[in-house]
Design a protein around this motif. Structure first.
Motif, PDB file in Angstrom:
ATOM      1  N   MET A  52       1.597  -1.170   7.136  1.00 34.58           N
ATOM      2  CA  MET A  52       0.338  -0.792   6.494  1.00 34.58           C
ATOM      3  C   MET A  52       0.249   0.722   6.322  1.00 34.58           C
ATOM      4  O   MET A  52      -0.232   1.219   5.298  1.00 34.58           O
ATOM      5  N   GLN A  53       0.722   1.460   7.312  1.00 36.87           N
ATOM      6  CA  GLN A  53       0.705   2.916   7.221  1.00 36.87           C
ATOM      7  C   GLN A  53       1.629   3.413   6.113  1.00 36.87           C
ATOM      8  O   GLN A  53       1.299   4.360   5.395  1.00 36.87           O
ATOM      9  N   LYS A  54       2.786   2.771   5.958  1.00 37.13           N
ATOM     10  CA  LYS A  54       3.704   3.144   4.877  1.00 37.13           C
ATOM     11  C   LYS A  54       3.092   2.819   3.516  1.00 37.13           C
ATOM     12  O   LYS A  54       3.266   3.567   2.550  1.00 37.13           O
ATOM     13  N   ALA A  55       2.364   1.715   3.431  1.00 38.25           N
ATOM     14  CA  ALA A  55       1.712   1.338   2.174  1.00 38.25           C
ATOM     15  C   ALA A  55       0.642   2.352   1.789  1.00 38.25           C
ATOM     16  O   ALA A  55       0.426   2.628   0.600  1.00 38.25           O
ATOM     17  N   CYS A  56      -0.032   2.917   2.779  1.00 38.36           N
ATOM     18  CA  CYS A  56      -1.058   3.927   2.506  1.00 38.36           C
ATOM     19  C   CYS A  56      -0.465   5.127   1.774  1.00 38.36           C
ATOM     20  O   CYS A  56      -1.107   5.714   0.889  1.00 38.36           O
ATOM     21  N   GLU A  57       0.759   5.493   2.129  1.00 41.38           N
ATOM     22  CA  GLU A  57       1.392   6.668   1.536  1.00 41.38           C
ATOM     23  C   GLU A  57       1.568   6.520   0.028  1.00 41.38           C
ATOM     24  O   GLU A  57       1.540   7.507  -0.710  1.00 41.38           O
ATOM     25  N   VAL A  58       1.733   5.283  -0.439  1.00 37.92           N
ATOM     26  CA  VAL A  58       1.916   5.027  -1.871  1.00 37.92           C
ATOM     27  C   VAL A  58       0.643   5.356  -2.652  1.00 37.92           C
ATOM     28  O   VAL A  58       0.694   5.821  -3.796  1.00 37.92           O
ATOM     29  N   LEU A  59      -0.511   5.146  -2.028  1.00 35.48           N
ATOM     30  CA  LEU A  59      -1.787   5.254  -2.731  1.00 35.48           C
ATOM     31  C   LEU A  59      -2.451   6.618  -2.603  1.00 35.48           C
ATOM     32  O   LEU A  59      -3.420   6.900  -3.311  1.00 35.48           O
ATOM     33  N   ILE A  60      -1.952   7.454  -1.717  1.00 36.52           N
ATOM     34  CA  ILE A  60      -2.534   8.788  -1.557  1.00 36.52           C
ATOM     35  C   ILE A  60      -2.173   9.651  -2.766  1.00 36.52           C
ATOM     36  O   ILE A  60      -1.054   9.610  -3.271  1.00 36.52           O
ATOM     37  N   GLY A  61      -3.146  10.407  -3.253  1.00 33.30           N
ATOM     38  CA  GLY A  61      -2.890  11.318  -4.361  1.00 33.30           C
ATOM     39  C   GLY A  61      -3.650  10.947  -5.620  1.00 33.30           C
ATOM     40  O   GLY A  61      -4.590  10.143  -5.600  1.00 33.30           O
TER      41      GLY A  61
END
Length: 210
Positions: A52-61
């Motif tokens: 879930m934490q890795k998935a968050c990185e995709v959506l930041i920005g």
């Protein structure tokens, strides 16, 4: 009267510089206690926090969030910038969201104040906590996860749609690569089912005053 209200509303949008939401999930097969009912999303499956934490990185920005924009959204543009998005595991507490969630972040289940695998009644229902009753009414078989998201502005149901995708990653129904695929699809039909409303909390609103 309407023009005056519209003027105040438009000034509010211009002055608002930051908005933060929390979303709370409780993971565990046991049903929620009366103290937690309608205060979190109950997910019976185990959740993979790292995924879930890795998935968050995709959506930041700065992205086109059309896939995370519910029908009925009246925003002129689906472009938004998410400044912060992460998931952390915290001790389950009936005092949420009064506590500052960051102060309660933990690295693993072993850091919880009660064992999540204990079969004793005192641990299951949180009847003891170093001699006090702070944990009363909490079923310690649930693991509590909090999604924290911060941005200047959000689309209609954007946070709940994001949480729905993160939950699917956590349960293994999606992988991290699927999150990027959903984002690039630019249609809400590509996203996972939206998370229910009862886990969502408005945490903070910041204004830049003139």
């Amino acid at each position: 009267m309407f023009d005056a209200f519209r003027l105040i509303f438009m000034q509010d949008i211009k002055l608002k510089s930051e908005c933060r939401y929390f979303y709370r999930l409780l993971s565990g097969s046991e049903s929620l206690s009366i103290f937690e009912k309608d205060r979190a999303w109950h997910v019976p499956e185990e959740l993979d926090l790292h995924a879930m934490q890795k998935a968050c990185e995709v959506l930041i920005g700065h992205h086109d969030f059309s896939s995370f924009r519910a029908s009925g959204c009246q925003a002129k543009s689906p472009i938004r910038t998410i400044d912060e998005l992460h998931v952390s595991e915290v001790p389950s507490s009936t005092y949420f969201p009064c506590m500052e969630s960051n102060a309660y972040s933990i690295k693993s289940a072993s850091d919880l104040p009660f064992s999540s695998t204990s079969d004793s009644d005192s641990h299951r229902f949180g009847l003891s906590n170093g001699g006090n009753n702070v944990g009363f009414g909490i079923r310690k078989r649930h693991r509590c996860y909090v999604v924290k998201v911060r941005a200047r502005a959000f689309l209609y149901h954007q946070v709940r749609l994001i949480v729905g995708v993160l939950k699917s990653v956590g349960t293994g129904d999606l992988i991290v690569a699927d999150v990027e695929r959903i984002l690039n699809a630019k249609t809400v039909t590509a996203a996972s089912p939206m998370a229910p409303a009862h886990g969502l909390y408005l945490g903070h609103v910041k204004y830049d005053l003139p």
